[in-house]
Enzyme design. Structure first.
Site, PDB file in Angstrom:
ATOM      1  N   MET A 279       0.844  -1.193   0.000  1.00 32.66           N
ATOM      2  CA  MET A 279       0.000   0.000   0.000  1.00 32.66           C
ATOM      3  C   MET A 279       0.880   1.245   0.000  1.00 32.66           C
ATOM      4  SD  MET A 279      -3.047   1.096  -0.069  1.00 32.66           S
ATOM      5  CE  MET A 279      -3.452   2.830  -0.186  1.00 32.66           C
ATOM      6  N   HIS A 311       6.028  -0.309  -8.202  1.00 36.76           N
ATOM      7  CA  HIS A 311       4.599  -0.010  -8.354  1.00 36.76           C
ATOM      8  C   HIS A 311       4.171   0.989  -7.281  1.00 36.76           C
ATOM      9  CE1 HIS A 311       0.251  -1.436  -8.925  1.00 36.76           C
ATOM     10  NE2 HIS A 311       0.205  -0.786  -7.770  1.00 36.76           N
ATOM     11  N   GLU A 312       4.539   0.711  -6.016  1.00 38.25           N
ATOM     12  CA  GLU A 312       4.123   1.600  -4.927  1.00 38.25           C
ATOM     13  C   GLU A 312       4.813   2.957  -5.054  1.00 38.25           C
ATOM     14  OE1 GLU A 312       1.604   0.577  -3.294  1.00 38.25           O
ATOM     15  OE2 GLU A 312       1.824  -1.417  -4.156  1.00 38.25           O
ATOM     16  N   HIS A 315       3.080   5.260  -7.333  1.00 43.16           N
ATOM     17  CA  HIS A 315       1.892   5.851  -6.692  1.00 43.16           C
ATOM     18  C   HIS A 315       2.200   7.184  -6.004  1.00 43.16           C
ATOM     19  CE1 HIS A 315      -1.331   3.073  -7.288  1.00 43.16           C
ATOM     20  NE2 HIS A 315      -0.763   2.067  -6.668  1.00 43.16           N
TER      21      HIS A 315
END
Length: 862
Positions: A279, A311-312, A315
Site C-alpha cells: 500500500m 509499483h508503490e 503511486h
C-alpha cells in the site's frame, strides 16, 4: 451497518458542501500490550483511545452533514465548542453534524478497536517471542476505524499525528517523527487523502539508508530511507536489495517525471498478516512480509518484489500527489502504477525481462477478469464503497496497464511521458477525473484521445486477433490479414497498434523471426500490406512484442508448428506470448486440457525464463484440477508427477529450475512412490544432488503428505516446534486443514464460517488447506452448507473476511451441473442480496461453467 457503505452520491454531496483545512489526530496505543482484558463482555474488542481535531469549512452555513467513524464507543463529541451527546449523534459508523458554520472545528474522543482482519489498526502478537506489532491499512475506507474523518479521496487535507506507545517501541507515520516527553509527534503532511495516512508501531527491526539527487538547476534532494520488519524476520531481511531497487526507482522516476519526490522521507514496512501485496502510504509504504524470503527462492520472487516496490513508488505521483476524485477513476492510479512498475523494472533494474512477466502473469489476470460476467470498463461505475473494494481487480490493474502500454505505442513514449509531467504539475495535491488526463495527452500527442478512451477505457471485454494467410504457388505471402472479433456480450472492435511477426525454422533447427511489420488494426479485417511477398511462415504471431491487449489466436499452420516446435522458439517474449495464447485457448475450451498438459510436459523443461516456468506449472495444475475430464484426472496427475520428477532430476543441481520443479512435484504428487520420495527428502533418507530442503520447502512437501494422510497431527506439531514462528504457524494451520478426514473438514469449516476467532492470515491458511483437489468426495456436503451460510457471513463479518470466505469456499471442486444449478438457484432467490456479494457468486459461477465446458472439450479429445 448501512452507514458504513458510503455511496458516490453522498460523497459528491459532501464534497460540494465541505472543504477540509487540517486534521490533528492523537492516538494512545499503550493498551496494545499487557493481559488486561477490556471491560464488559468477554468478547469485547481490545480498544485504544483516538482523539481527532478536524477543522473544515462549509459552503452553506446552517447545513447538515456527517463525519465517518467506526468505533465501539465515543466518549465525547464537540462541534464549534458545543458538546454534543454521543448517544444522539453517533450511530456506530457516522457522526451527524447539524447547523454547520462557515468555519468549523470538530473534536471527537473515541475508543477504537484493534483489528485482527488487516483492516484499520491491525494488532499482531508474534508467537515466536510474544512481541506485539501494530500497523494500519485503510484502502478504500478503513481510516475511519482509527480516527474520525471525512472518508473519501477528494476531501484532502494536511495531517498531523501524535502517538503514545508502550515504552521501548518506535512509531512511524507519513511524516518524520520525534519522541518527546513520552509522545511521538510527526511532521505535518502535505494535503493527502484519508486512505493513505498510516501508522506503524512496535519493536520493529529498522534499517536506514539515504538517497540524494542533484537536479539540473543545482538543487539537491535528500530523502532518508528506512526499511523495517518483525525482529523474528531480521535474519532473513535483505534490506540492501530493497534499498538498491528503491534508489534505482527514485532515479528513474525523477528522470522521467520531472517532479521531485514530494513527501520527505521514504520508509518501507514489511508487516505481518497483510491483506494486500502493498500500500502506497506516502512516506510509509507497507508490504506483506512474505516479501522477506525465509528460504531459497527463484529470481522471479526477487523480480516480483522489485516490481511491487516500484509499483508503490509510482503511486507517490500517480495516486498520492494527484488522486482520483472518486473510486470510478481508481485506474488513474492503479493502471499507471502497474504499467510504471514494469516500465521502470525494465528500464532501471537488473530485471530486464520484466515485460515477459507482464505479458505472461499480469495479462493472464486481466484476461480472466475481463471475461467474467462482472467485467467492467477500465473506468468503472462505482456506486459505493463495497463496489470499490471489489474493483481492485485484474481490469483496474493489469488491463489498465496493458491499455497504457498500447497507448504508449499509439501516441509515442515521449508524448506519453510529457503528458504525465504536465498532469502532475497542473494537479499537484488535487483530485482528477479521466478528462484531466486525456486533455494533457491530446496536447502532447496531437491525437484524438476521446475516441481512444471510448474504445479502450469506457468499454469492457477482450478482442481476439487471428491471422489469415494466403500463399502463392511459389510459397510466398499473397495476402496476410488480421481478423478481429469480440464476444456477443461486449461487441466493441477496437483500434490496435500491433506488430506481426513471421517465424520459421533456421538451419540450426531453432524457430526464429525473419519478418516483422507494425500495423494499425481497425475493424473486423485488416490487411498487413508490408508482409506481402514474404517467404511462407511456419508461425504467424499476431501481437508480437506484446504491444496491445488482446487474445492471440493462430491459424492452423501456426498451431501445428507450436505443437511440434514451441520449445525451439528462441525469443523468450515470443515464447511466453505463445504459451499465454495456448492457455487462453484451453480456458475457452478450444484446446483440451490434456493437449495443454502434453505441451507443458514436452516443452516446459526447455523454458529458460523462470517466471514463465512457474506460470506454466500453475496453469498445468489448474488445467488438471478444473478442465480435465474427470475420468482422465488420475492419468493426467500421474503424467504431471512423472514429468516433474524427470525434470527435477535433470535440472542443474542447486539451480532455481531445480527448486521450481521440486515445488511443482509437491503440488502434483499423489502416488505412494511420490509421497515416499517427499517424505524421504524431509527425513534426509532420500537426496537429490543440489536440492537444499530448507524450512519453506519442508512445509511445501508436508502439505501433500498431510492431504494424503501420510503426515498426521503429531508430525505437523513437531514441524511447528522446529519452526515456531508466525510463518510456521500459518503453514501448520494450512496443513492441518488439508488432512483427509471428515472431522478435520468440519472443524476447519466451523473455525472459518461459524467463528471469527481466527485472524485474516489464519482464515486464509485454513481455506487453502480445506480445499484440496484430491478430496472432492470429502467436500461434497459443504456445497449446500456454503449457500446456506454466505449471506449471514457477508452481513456479520468484515468485507475482507467476507470476500475470503465467499471466494475461497465456493464449491468449485464439486464441478457438476448440480452445483451450477444450485448456484443459479441461490442467485435467483437472492436478487436483493448485497450487489458485491452477488458479484462474487456470479464470478465463481462463471468459473464453474467455464470448467464444465473445458471438461466437455477434454472428453471429446479423449
Amino acid at each position: 451497518m448501512p452507514g458504513e457503505n458510503l455511496s458516490r452520491d453522498e460523497a459528491r454531496e459532501r464534497a460540494a458542501l465541505l472543504s477540509v483545512d487540517s486534521y490533528e489526530v492523537s492516538l494512545d496505543l499503550r493498551s496494545a500490550v499487557g493481559d488486561t482484558e477490556p471491560e464488559g463482555a468477554v468478547d469485547a474488542p481490545r480498544t485504544f483511545r483516538s482523539v481527532t481535531t478536524l477543522r473544515f469549512r462549509c459552503a452553506e452555513p446552517g447545513a447538515t452533514s456527517f463525519a465517518d467513524l467506526i468505533a465501539p464507543s465515543v466518549t465525547a463529541v464537540s462541534l464549534n465548542g458545543k458538546d454534543l451527546d454521543p448517544g444522539e449523534v453517533f450511530d456506530g459508523s457516522r457522526i451527524r453534524l447539524e447547523d454547520l458554520a462557515a468555519e468549523n472545528e470538530l473534536v471527537v474522543d473515541a475508543q477504537c478497536a484493534y483489528s485482527r482482519t488487516g483492516e484499520g489498526m491491525h494488532r499482531f502478537v508474534d508467537p515466536e517471542d510474544g512481541e506485539v506489532y501494530l500497523y494500519t491499512q485503510y484502502e478504500p475506507a478503513d481510516s475511519r476505524r482509527v480516527f474520525a474523518n471525512f472518508e473519501q479521496p477528494d476531501l484532502k487535507a494536511p495531517f498531523r499525528f501524535e502517538v503514545r506507545a508502550p515504552e521501548g517501541w518506535t512509531v512511524w507515520s507519513n511524516g518524520a517523527g520525534e519522541l518527546s516527553d513520552g509522545v511521538w509527534r510527526f511532521a505535518e503532511t502535505k494535503p493527502i487523502s484519508t486512505y493513505i495516512t498510516a501508522v506503524a508501531a512496535g519493536p520493529y527491526h529498522y534499517v536506514t539508508d539515504s538517497y540524494s539527487r542533484t537536479f539540473d538547476d543545482g538543487t539537491t534532494l535528500e530523502i532518508p530511507l528506512g526499511a523495517m520488519c518483525r525482529k523474528g524476520l531480521a535474519p532473513h531481511f535483505d534490506s540492501d536489495d530493497v534499498f538498491l531497487v528503491t534508489k534505482q526507482g527514485l532515479d528513474f522516476f525523477h528522470d522521467h517525471f520531472d517532479y521531485p519526490y514530494p513527501f520527505g522521507k521514504y520508509d518501507q514496512a514489511f508487516v505481518p498478516e497483510y491483506n494486500l501485496g502493498a500500500m502506497e502510504n506516502p512516506g510509509l509504504v507497507t508490504f506483506r512480509e512474505e516479501f522477506i524470503f525465509r528460504g531459497k527462492v527463484t529470481q522471479a520472487s526477487y523480480e516480483g518484489r522489485a516490481n511491487v516496490v516500484l509499483h508503490e513508488m509510482a503511486h507517490m505521483w500517480f495516486g498520492d500527489l494527484v488522486t482520483m476524485e472518486w473510486w470510478d477513476d481508481l485506474w488513474l492510479k492503479e493502471s499507471f502504477a502497474d504499467f510504471m512498475g514494469a516500465f521502470s523494472l525494465v528500464g532501471a533494474t537488473r530485471f530486464e525481462d520484466g515485460w515477459i512477466t507482464f505479458a505472461n502473469r499480469r495479462k493472464a489476470w486481466a484476461y480472466r477478469a475481463d471475461q467474467l460476467p462482472s467485467t467492467h470498463p477500465v473506468t468503472a461505475d462505482i456506486r459505493d464503497l463495497q463496489d470499490a473494494k471489489l474493483n481492485f481487480d485484474g481490469i483496474t490493474y493489469a488491463k489498465g496497464a496493458s491499455v497504457l502500454k498500447q497507448l504508449v505505442a499509439y501516441v509515442g513514449q515521449d508524448a506519453f511521458l510529457e503528458g504525465a509531467r504536465r498532469y502532475f504539475k497542473r494537479n499537484a495535491y488535487g483530485n482528477t477525473r479521466l478528462g484531466d488526463l486525456l486533455s494533457v495527452l491530446e496536447e502532447t500527442s496531437g491525437r484524438d484521445m476521446a475516441a481512444w478512451a471510448r474504445s479502450w477505457l469506457q468499454t469492457a471485454g477482450v478482442n481476439s486477433l487471428t491471422p489469415q494467410v494466403i500463399l502463392s504457388s511459389e510459397g510466398r505471402v499473397t495476402e496476410l490479414a488480421i481478423l478481429q472479433d469480440a464476444p456477443e456480450s461486449h461487441p466493441e472492435l477496437r483500434p490496435h497498434r500491433v506488430a506481426v511477426g513471421l517465424y520459421r525454422r533456421s538451419p540450426e533447427g531453432t524457430v526464429e523471426r525473419y519478418a516483422r511489420a507494425e500495423v494499425d488494426v481497425d475493424g473486423p479485417r485488416t490487411i498487413v500490406a508490408e508482409l506481402v511477398g514474404a517467404d511462407a511462415p511456419e508461425l504467424v504471431l499476431v501481437n508480437d512484442d506484446d504491444l496491445t491487449y488482446c487474445k492471440i489466436r493462430f491459424d492452423e499452420g501456426s498451431l501445428a508448428t507450436l505443437r511440434e516446435r514451441l520449445g525451439e522458439i528462441t525469443d523468450p517474449l515470443a515464447r511466453a506470448l505463445c504459451w499465454s495464447a495456448l492457455w487462453n485457448l484451453t480456458r475457452d475450451a478450444l484446446m483440451s486440457a490434456r493437449d495443454f498438459i502434453g505441451l507443458v510436459l514436452r516443452f516446459a523443461g526447455r523454458e529458460s525464463d523462470i517466471g514463465v516456468l512457474q506460470m506454466l506449472h500453475a496453469w498445468a495444475t489448474s488445467a488438471l484440477t478444473h478442465y480435465a475430464a474427470p475420468d482422465w484426472r488420475a492419468e493426467g496427475g500421474r503424467l504431471l508427477a512423472e514429468g516433474a520428477l524427470r525434470e527435477l532430476r535433470l535440472a542443474e543441481p542447486g539451480s532455481q529450475h531445480q527448486l521450481t520443479w521440486a515445488r511443482f512435484l509437491a503440488a502434483v504428487a499423489s502416488s505412494e512412490a511420490d509421497l515416499q520420495l517427499l517424505q524421504g527428502l524431509l527425513e534426509g533418507t532420500a537426496k537429490i544432488d543440489g536440492l537444499e530442503v530448507d524450512q519453506e520447502l519442508r512445509w511445501a512437501f508436508l502439505e501433500p503428505l498431510a492431504a494424503h494422510g501420510v503426515a498426521d497431527e503429531s508430525t505437523l506439531a513437531a514441524e511447528l516446534a522446529r519452526d515456531d514462528t508466525a510463518s510456521g504457524k500459518r503453514h501448520q494451520v494450512r496443513c492441518l486443514a488439508a488432512r483427509p478426514s471428515a472431522a478435520v473438514k468440519a472443524q476447519a469449516w466451523a473455525s472459518v464460517v461459524e467463528s471469527d476467532a481466527l485472524s485474516n492470515a489464519l482464515v486464509e491458511a485454513t481455506i487453502a488447506g480445506f480445499t484440496q483437489p484430491s478430496q472432492r468426495e470429502l467436500l461434497t456436503p459443504y456445497a449446500a452448507k456454503y449457500f446456506a451460510a454466505i449471506e449471514r457471513v457477508w452481513a456479520e463479518r468484515s468485507i475482507q473476511i467476507g470476500m475470503d470466505v465467499v471466494k475461497g469456499l465456493f464449491p468449485s471442486l464439486q464441478d457438476s451441473q448440480e452445483t451450477l444449478d444450485a448456484t443459479d438457484a441461490w442467485l435467483t432467490a437472492h436478487e436483493d442480496a448485497a450487489p458485491a456479494l452477488r458479484r462474487l457468486v456470479l464470478e465463481a459461477r462463471d468459473d464453474l461453467a467455464r470448467a464444465l465446458r473445458g471438461q466437455a472439450c477434454d472428453v471429446a479429445a479423449g
